[in-house]
Motif scaffolding. Structure first.
Motif, PDB file in Angstrom:
ATOM      1  N   SER A 127       0.925  -1.275   0.151  1.00 51.83           N
ATOM      2  CA  SER A 127       0.117   0.072   0.073  1.00 51.83           C
ATOM      3  C   SER A 127       1.009   1.181   0.081  1.00 51.83           C
ATOM      4  O   SER A 127       0.674   2.117  -0.621  1.00 51.83           O
ATOM      5  N   TRP A 128       1.902   1.323   0.836  1.00 49.48           N
ATOM      6  CA  TRP A 128       2.798   2.292   0.613  1.00 49.48           C
ATOM      7  C   TRP A 128       3.408   2.512  -0.665  1.00 49.48           C
ATOM      8  O   TRP A 128       3.656   3.793  -1.028  1.00 49.48           O
TER       9      TRP A 128
ATOM     10  N   PHE B  83       0.972   4.114  -3.123  1.00 50.96           N
ATOM     11  CA  PHE B  83       1.021   5.671  -2.782  1.00 50.96           C
ATOM     12  C   PHE B  83       2.133   6.307  -3.367  1.00 50.96           C
ATOM     13  O   PHE B  83       2.204   7.235  -4.071  1.00 50.96           O
TER      14      PHE B  83
ATOM     15  N   PRO C 104      -4.377   4.833  -4.113  1.00 49.88           N
ATOM     16  CA  PRO C 104      -4.431   3.767  -3.069  1.00 49.88           C
ATOM     17  C   PRO C 104      -4.615   2.294  -3.747  1.00 49.88           C
ATOM     18  O   PRO C 104      -5.193   2.370  -5.064  1.00 49.88           O
TER      19      PRO C 104
ATOM     20  N   SER D 173      -6.653   0.403   1.978  1.00 51.20           N
ATOM     21  CA  SER D 173      -6.259   1.926   1.679  1.00 51.20           C
ATOM     22  C   SER D 173      -6.980   3.160   2.793  1.00 51.20           C
ATOM     23  O   SER D 173      -6.136   3.825   3.252  1.00 51.20           O
TER      24      SER D 173
ATOM     25  N   GLN E 195      -5.538   5.357   6.233  1.00 48.44           N
ATOM     26  CA  GLN E 195      -5.747   6.545   6.222  1.00 48.44           C
ATOM     27  C   GLN E 195      -6.400   7.128   7.170  1.00 48.44           C
ATOM     28  O   GLN E 195      -6.566   8.237   7.337  1.00 48.44           O
TER      29      GLN E 195
ATOM     30  N   ALA F 242      -9.549   6.816   7.289  1.00 47.53           N
ATOM     31  CA  ALA F 242     -10.754   7.444   6.858  1.00 47.53           C
ATOM     32  C   ALA F 242     -11.938   6.998   7.664  1.00 47.53           C
ATOM     33  O   ALA F 242     -12.253   5.657   7.663  1.00 47.53           O
TER      34      ALA F 242
END
Length: 183
Positions: free
Chosen positions: A33-34, A37, A43, A152, A156, A158
């Motif tokens: 995932s990193w 990005f 994502p 993702s 974050q 979210a």
């Protein structure tokens, strides 16, 4: 038909089996995932790519004119970006991992399905197809899938992604309890 498919099923030898560490796999997904990005600025997620690829399958069914005029495919045209390659890589990686771990086998009707719904391959495929339609519709409605929201969006922090995960797990538990309850 069941006896024919049973001859294709290959049971993995227990001595060759490798169990994947969930901690190592989780760390690998986080690292991936990193990288997504950092390198692509996007994502992880596959439903947008899946929808884009669907336009290829719609071409022979509804024709190129209808695909070109479709408002969804106008806003999300097919392009061979990292998302599409990620989508292609998921089943390829799963296959490689299953072969490496010694657990690969062709199984058209899993045992848990067979016990509850019978050995019909057609019934299993129809169920899987309808389930896929429901999942894709829900993912597009939610603005992301389990990888988009769960990985993702979760990384974050979210709120919408955490809500998505809670609803997804609650729904999955409820539906599983209904479908696989003791008779």
């Amino acid at each position: 038909m069941t006896t024919i498919t049973e001859s294709y099923v290959r049971e993995a030898p227990r001595t060759a089996r490798i169990d994947w560490s969930p901690y190592l796999v989780g760390a690998g997904i986080g690292l991936l995932s990193w990288i997504a990005f950092a390198v692509f600025g996007d994502p992880l997620g596959v439903t947008t790519a899946y929808s884009r690829v669907a336009s290829l399958f719609a071409l022979p069914v509804i024709g190129p004119e209808a695909v070109a005029q479709n408002s969804y495919w106008k806003s999300m045209p097919l392009k061979w970006d990292y998302g599409v390659w990620f989508l292609v890589g998921i089943p390829a990686g799963a296959f490689i991992a299953a072969v490496m771990s010694g657990t690969w086998r062709l199984e058209l009707v899993p045992e848990v399905w067979k016990e509850r719904f019978g050995p019909s391959i057609a019934k299993r495929f129809v169920g899987a197809f309808l389930g896929g339609i429901v999942i894709m519709y829900g993912a597009r409605l939610a603005g992301g899938c389990t990888s988009g929201h769960g990985i993702s969006g979760g990384l974050q922090l979210a709120v919408s992604s955490w809500l998505f995960l809670a609803v997804m797990f609650a729904t999955g538990l409820g539906i599983s309890a209904l479908m696989f309850r003791k008779r």
